[in-house]
Design an enzyme around this catalytic site. Structure first.
Site, PDB file in Angstrom:
ATOM      1  N   TYR A  89      -1.694  -0.447  11.035  1.00 24.97           N
ATOM      2  CA  TYR A  89      -1.865  -1.119   9.730  1.00 24.97           C
ATOM      3  C   TYR A  89      -0.665  -0.835   8.832  1.00 24.97           C
ATOM      4  O   TYR A  89       0.006  -1.759   8.340  1.00 24.97           O
ATOM      5  CB  TYR A  89      -3.165  -0.656   9.051  1.00 24.97           C
ATOM      6  CG  TYR A  89      -3.196  -0.969   7.561  1.00 24.97           C
ATOM      7  CD1 TYR A  89      -3.169  -2.290   7.108  1.00 24.97           C
ATOM      8  CD2 TYR A  89      -3.225   0.054   6.608  1.00 24.97           C
ATOM      9  CE1 TYR A  89      -3.180  -2.580   5.741  1.00 24.97           C
ATOM     10  CE2 TYR A  89      -3.235  -0.226   5.248  1.00 24.97           C
ATOM     11  CZ  TYR A  89      -3.205  -1.544   4.826  1.00 24.97           C
ATOM     12  OH  TYR A  89      -3.202  -1.830   3.477  1.00 24.97           O
ATOM     13  N   LYS A  95       2.369  -3.294   7.277  1.00 22.81           N
ATOM     14  CA  LYS A  95       2.593  -3.462   5.831  1.00 22.81           C
ATOM     15  C   LYS A  95       4.031  -3.050   5.493  1.00 22.81           C
ATOM     16  O   LYS A  95       4.691  -3.683   4.667  1.00 22.81           O
ATOM     17  CB  LYS A  95       1.595  -2.629   5.018  1.00 22.81           C
ATOM     18  CG  LYS A  95       0.159  -3.099   5.078  1.00 22.81           C
ATOM     19  CD  LYS A  95      -0.069  -4.488   4.478  1.00 22.81           C
ATOM     20  CE  LYS A  95       0.096  -4.525   2.982  1.00 22.81           C
ATOM     21  NZ  LYS A  95      -0.271  -5.863   2.420  1.00 22.81           N
ATOM     22  N   THR A 124       0.823  -1.207   0.000  1.00 20.62           N
ATOM     23  CA  THR A 124       0.000   0.000   0.000  1.00 20.62           C
ATOM     24  C   THR A 124       0.860   1.261   0.000  1.00 20.62           C
ATOM     25  O   THR A 124       1.989   1.249   0.514  1.00 20.62           O
ATOM     26  CB  THR A 124      -0.896   0.000   1.254  1.00 20.62           C
ATOM     27  OG1 THR A 124      -1.528   1.265   1.379  1.00 20.62           O
ATOM     28  CG2 THR A 124      -0.093  -0.254   2.530  1.00 20.62           C
ATOM     29  N   ASP A 125       0.289   2.359  -0.505  1.00 23.23           N
ATOM     30  CA  ASP A 125       1.002   3.651  -0.448  1.00 23.23           C
ATOM     31  C   ASP A 125       1.093   4.172   0.985  1.00 23.23           C
ATOM     32  O   ASP A 125       1.872   5.091   1.268  1.00 23.23           O
ATOM     33  CB  ASP A 125       0.326   4.681  -1.360  1.00 23.23           C
ATOM     34  CG  ASP A 125      -1.135   4.960  -1.016  1.00 23.23           C
ATOM     35  OD1 ASP A 125      -1.660   4.342  -0.072  1.00 23.23           O
ATOM     36  OD2 ASP A 125      -1.749   5.802  -1.693  1.00 23.23           O
ATOM     37  N   GLU A 126       0.298   3.593   1.903  1.00 24.79           N
ATOM     38  CA  GLU A 126       0.305   4.110   3.282  1.00 24.79           C
ATOM     39  C   GLU A 126       1.638   3.898   3.982  1.00 24.79           C
ATOM     40  O   GLU A 126       1.902   4.505   5.017  1.00 24.79           O
ATOM     41  CB  GLU A 126      -0.827   3.468   4.104  1.00 24.79           C
ATOM     42  CG  GLU A 126      -2.184   3.825   3.545  1.00 24.79           C
ATOM     43  CD  GLU A 126      -3.340   3.582   4.509  1.00 24.79           C
ATOM     44  OE1 GLU A 126      -3.108   3.433   5.719  1.00 24.79           O
ATOM     45  OE2 GLU A 126      -4.479   3.564   4.028  1.00 24.79           O
TER      46      GLU A 126
HETATM   47  P1  NAD Z   1      -9.622  -7.159   2.301  1.00 19.56           P
HETATM   48  O1  NAD Z   1      -9.579  -6.856   3.748  1.00 19.56           O
HETATM   49  O2  NAD Z   1     -10.873  -6.890   1.541  1.00 19.56           O
HETATM   50  O3  NAD Z   1      -9.254  -8.700   2.064  1.00 19.56           O
HETATM   51  C1  NAD Z   1      -8.188  -9.324   2.726  1.00 19.56           C
HETATM   52  C2  NAD Z   1      -8.349 -10.827   2.549  1.00 19.56           C
HETATM   53  O4  NAD Z   1      -7.256 -11.474   3.220  1.00 19.56           O
HETATM   54  C3  NAD Z   1      -9.630 -11.390   3.167  1.00 19.56           C
HETATM   55  O5  NAD Z   1     -10.248 -12.273   2.275  1.00 19.56           O
HETATM   56  C4  NAD Z   1      -9.154 -12.118   4.421  1.00 19.56           C
HETATM   57  O6  NAD Z   1      -9.967 -13.231   4.758  1.00 19.56           O
HETATM   58  C5  NAD Z   1      -7.756 -12.545   3.993  1.00 19.56           C
HETATM   59  N1  NAD Z   1      -6.856 -12.739   5.137  1.00 19.56           N
HETATM   60  C6  NAD Z   1      -6.588 -11.882   6.159  1.00 19.56           C
HETATM   61  N2  NAD Z   1      -5.712 -12.437   7.017  1.00 19.56           N
HETATM   62  C7  NAD Z   1      -5.418 -13.673   6.522  1.00 19.56           C
HETATM   63  C8  NAD Z   1      -4.595 -14.729   6.967  1.00 19.56           C
HETATM   64  N3  NAD Z   1      -3.873 -14.637   8.096  1.00 19.56           N
HETATM   65  N4  NAD Z   1      -4.520 -15.850   6.207  1.00 19.56           N
HETATM   66  C9  NAD Z   1      -5.240 -15.969   5.054  1.00 19.56           C
HETATM   67  N5  NAD Z   1      -6.050 -14.995   4.605  1.00 19.56           N
HETATM   68  C10 NAD Z   1      -6.150 -13.870   5.333  1.00 19.56           C
HETATM   69  O7  NAD Z   1      -8.385  -6.380   1.680  1.00 19.56           O
HETATM   70  P2  NAD Z   1      -8.169  -5.706   0.249  1.00 19.56           P
HETATM   71  O8  NAD Z   1      -8.658  -4.314   0.307  1.00 19.56           O
HETATM   72  O9  NAD Z   1      -8.660  -6.628  -0.782  1.00 19.56           O
HETATM   73  O10 NAD Z   1      -6.579  -5.646   0.220  1.00 19.56           O
HETATM   74  C11 NAD Z   1      -5.812  -6.707  -0.332  1.00 19.56           C
HETATM   75  C12 NAD Z   1      -4.339  -6.333  -0.277  1.00 19.56           C
HETATM   76  O11 NAD Z   1      -4.123  -5.123  -0.999  1.00 19.56           O
HETATM   77  C13 NAD Z   1      -3.803  -6.073   1.124  1.00 19.56           C
HETATM   78  O12 NAD Z   1      -2.502  -6.594   1.213  1.00 19.56           O
HETATM   79  C14 NAD Z   1      -3.781  -4.547   1.235  1.00 19.56           C
HETATM   80  O13 NAD Z   1      -2.799  -4.109   2.135  1.00 19.56           O
HETATM   81  C15 NAD Z   1      -3.456  -4.166  -0.191  1.00 19.56           C
HETATM   82  N6  NAD Z   1      -3.931  -2.847  -0.632  1.00 19.56           N
HETATM   83  C16 NAD Z   1      -5.241  -2.483  -0.488  1.00 19.56           C
HETATM   84  C17 NAD Z   1      -5.679  -1.244  -0.973  1.00 19.56           C
HETATM   85  C18 NAD Z   1      -7.121  -0.812  -0.880  1.00 19.56           C
HETATM   86  O14 NAD Z   1      -7.436   0.316  -1.225  1.00 19.56           O
HETATM   87  N7  NAD Z   1      -8.045  -1.656  -0.446  1.00 19.56           N
HETATM   88  C19 NAD Z   1      -4.768  -0.400  -1.596  1.00 19.56           C
HETATM   89  C20 NAD Z   1      -3.425  -0.799  -1.710  1.00 19.56           C
HETATM   90  C21 NAD Z   1      -3.039  -2.025  -1.229  1.00 19.56           C
HETATM   91  O1  DAU Z   2      -4.148   3.935   0.408  1.00 21.39           O
HETATM   92  C1  DAU Z   2      -4.375   2.560   0.347  1.00 21.39           C
HETATM   93  C2  DAU Z   2      -5.183   2.125   1.546  1.00 21.39           C
HETATM   94  O2  DAU Z   2      -6.507   2.595   1.331  1.00 21.39           O
HETATM   95  C3  DAU Z   2      -5.188   0.623   1.772  1.00 21.39           C
HETATM   96  O3  DAU Z   2      -3.885   0.217   2.067  1.00 21.39           O
HETATM   97  C4  DAU Z   2      -6.128   0.245   2.924  1.00 21.39           C
HETATM   98  O4  DAU Z   2      -6.178  -1.151   3.084  1.00 21.39           O
HETATM   99  C5  DAU Z   2      -7.503   0.782   2.596  1.00 21.39           C
HETATM  100  O5  DAU Z   2      -8.392   0.513   3.679  1.00 21.39           O
HETATM  101  C6  DAU Z   2      -7.439   2.290   2.348  1.00 21.39           C
HETATM  102  O6  DAU Z   2      -7.099   2.996   3.563  1.00 21.39           O
HETATM  103  P1  DAU Z   2      -7.856   4.344   3.988  1.00 21.39           P
HETATM  104  O7  DAU Z   2      -7.735   4.501   5.441  1.00 21.39           O
HETATM  105  O8  DAU Z   2      -7.447   5.471   3.115  1.00 21.39           O
HETATM  106  O9  DAU Z   2      -9.362   3.926   3.539  1.00 21.39           O
HETATM  107  P2  DAU Z   2     -10.789   4.055   4.245  1.00 21.39           P
HETATM  108  O10 DAU Z   2     -11.780   3.545   3.254  1.00 21.39           O
HETATM  109  O11 DAU Z   2     -10.835   3.493   5.606  1.00 21.39           O
HETATM  110  O12 DAU Z   2     -10.973   5.636   4.372  1.00 21.39           O
HETATM  111  C7  DAU Z   2     -10.792   6.515   3.284  1.00 21.39           C
HETATM  112  C8  DAU Z   2     -10.857   7.936   3.818  1.00 21.39           C
HETATM  113  O13 DAU Z   2     -12.199   8.219   4.247  1.00 21.39           O
HETATM  114  C9  DAU Z   2      -9.980   8.175   5.018  1.00 21.39           C
HETATM  115  O14 DAU Z   2      -9.447   9.490   4.944  1.00 21.39           O
HETATM  116  C10 DAU Z   2     -10.938   8.071   6.213  1.00 21.39           C
HETATM  117  C11 DAU Z   2     -12.232   8.570   5.635  1.00 21.39           C
HETATM  118  N1  DAU Z   2     -13.484   7.972   6.175  1.00 21.39           N
HETATM  119  C12 DAU Z   2     -13.554   6.609   6.277  1.00 21.39           C
HETATM  120  C13 DAU Z   2     -14.714   6.005   6.709  1.00 21.39           C
HETATM  121  C14 DAU Z   2     -14.829   4.507   6.851  1.00 21.39           C
HETATM  122  C15 DAU Z   2     -14.580   8.789   6.469  1.00 21.39           C
HETATM  123  O15 DAU Z   2     -14.511  10.026   6.341  1.00 21.39           O
HETATM  124  N2  DAU Z   2     -15.733   8.186   6.882  1.00 21.39           N
HETATM  125  C16 DAU Z   2     -15.863   6.837   7.024  1.00 21.39           C
HETATM  126  O16 DAU Z   2     -16.950   6.357   7.396  1.00 21.39           O
END
Ligand code: NAD
Ligand code: DAU
Length: 331
Positions: free
Chosen positions: A147, A151, A120-122
């Protein structure tokens, strides 16, 4: 190719598996997923007869070793992913993100299997709100939350395993994804399903925080480009020039759903809330020729709203419990 996908029952992983089955019939997909609260069999139901789904934890070294031994490559998505959950209880994040990645690395090391690690970019921390600065592959790691710290730790393990053991791995750090099958705890699906269930959307703080949105299919296309042609040991940043404040995203959702743009509540802000993320994806574009296809954010958001309207049976059983948890936290 025999491909092992960790976390394939989660949001990005399930979309990745769907696209792979659709577009690459020569790839045999095995998913390992612990089916935590964030993963579900239903997300893979449309492709269930085309893949193998193994319910298991990536920290189970014996199971992971066996599955990796049968694979030509691993794409590693599995992780705990929600910042608010990490703030409430960081332990599962250390378990899945750090110990889990370590377990996957040891297995690919033993069997000489290619790995792509999804991050992730975080890990780069945040940027000032009004600045031209963006994250690049050279930006120093500076994670803010439990988190992003876990990562970052996982990314560092991957880098060390490449250098010390010659593991054939690449890393990608992507910005905020949106699209179908995203858990309703996350910002965009939470607000859409709040409107659909007659609740008011909830905005943290003033809503000035900026996220850099990318459609999940564009992220996954980049992952395939890197898996196929990426340079071993290299980190690629994935982003689609999608910077928007949370307030503007929320107002767009409200407008697209026919609501008043002020029909939402300001709620307690997130502790340590990162201000702004922004990705400079030029290395990925120049080196691997990747370009996003979903360049119209509003069109992507409209399609996502439609998906949640049409797939209430997928998200409805989760919704009340998620909102109850948020309410306890004043959010
Ligand atoms: P998500 O939370 O929707 O899904 C995560 C999946 O991993 C789930 O199906 C969960 O059951 C599985 N999991 C968790 N712990 C596990 C374990 N110990 N063993 C086996 N499976 C396990 O997450 P996502 O949003 O699909 O993110 C997927 C990946 O992409 C992550 O590595 C996250 O850091 C990365 N990522 C997410 C975003 C985003 O915006 N969502 C952006 C950049 C990177
Ligand atoms: O940047 C990549 C990341 O993006 C991933 O690595 C993470 O797994 C993914 O969850 C996401 O992280 P964020 O914290 O940016 O996403 P989230 O959807 O939780 O929130 C997006 C923004 O919205 C953040 O600034 C918090 C805000 N927010 C979130 C929720 C749930 C609100 O204002 N209201 C809300 O109810």
């Amino acid at each position: 190719m025999r491909l092992l996908v960790t976390g394939g029952a989660g949001f990005i992983g399930a979309n990745f598996v769907h696209a792979t089955v659709r577009e690459r019939p020569d790839v045999e997909v095995t998913v390992i997923d612990a089916l935590t609260y964030a993963g579900s069999r239903e997300s893979l139901a449309p492709v269930a007869d085309r893949i193998r789904l193994v319910a298991g934890d990536i920290t189970d070294a014996e199971l992971v070793d066996r599955l990796v031994a049968e694979a030509d490559a691993v794409v590693h998505f599995a992780a705990e992913t929600h910042v608010d959950n990490a703030l409430a209880d960081p332990a599962p994040f250390v378990h899945s993100n750090v110990v889990g990645t370590f377990t996957v690395l040891e297995a690919v090391r033993r069997h000489g299997v290619r790995l792509h690690h999804v991050s992730t970019d975080e890990v780069y921390g945040d940027l000032p709100l009004d600045s031209p600065q963006r994250f690049t592959e050279r930006t120093p790691y500076n994670p803010s939350s439990p988190y992003s710290a876990t990562k970052a730790g996982a990314d560092m393990l991957v880098r060390a395993w490449v250098r010390s053991y010659g593991v054939r791995a690449t890393i990608s750090n992507c910005s905020n994804n949106y699209g179908p099958y995203q858990h309703v705890e996350k910002f965009i699906p939470r607000q859409i399903t709040n409107v659909l269930t007659g609740r008011r959307p909830k905005l943290y703080g003033s809503g000035a925080n900026v996220r850099d949105w990318i459609h999940v299919d564009d992220h996954n296309r980049a992952v395939w480009r890197i898996l196929t042609d990426g340079r071993i040991g290299r980190t690629y940043l994935i982003g689609a020039d999608g910077e928007r404040s949370n307030l503007s995203v929320l107002r767009t959702i409200l407008r697209l759903m026919g609501r008043d743009p002020d029909d939402f509540d300001h709620v307690a802000d997130r502790a340590g809330h990162d201000l702004r993320y922004a990705i400079d994806p030029s290395a990925l574009r120049d080196e691997l020729g990747w370009r996003p296809c979903h360049t119209d954010f509003e069109a992507g958001l409209r399609a996502t709203i439609e998906w949640y309207r049409e797939n209430e049976s997928w998200w409805r059983p989760l919704k009340d419990a998620v909102e109850a948890r948020y309410q306890e936290r004043g959010q």
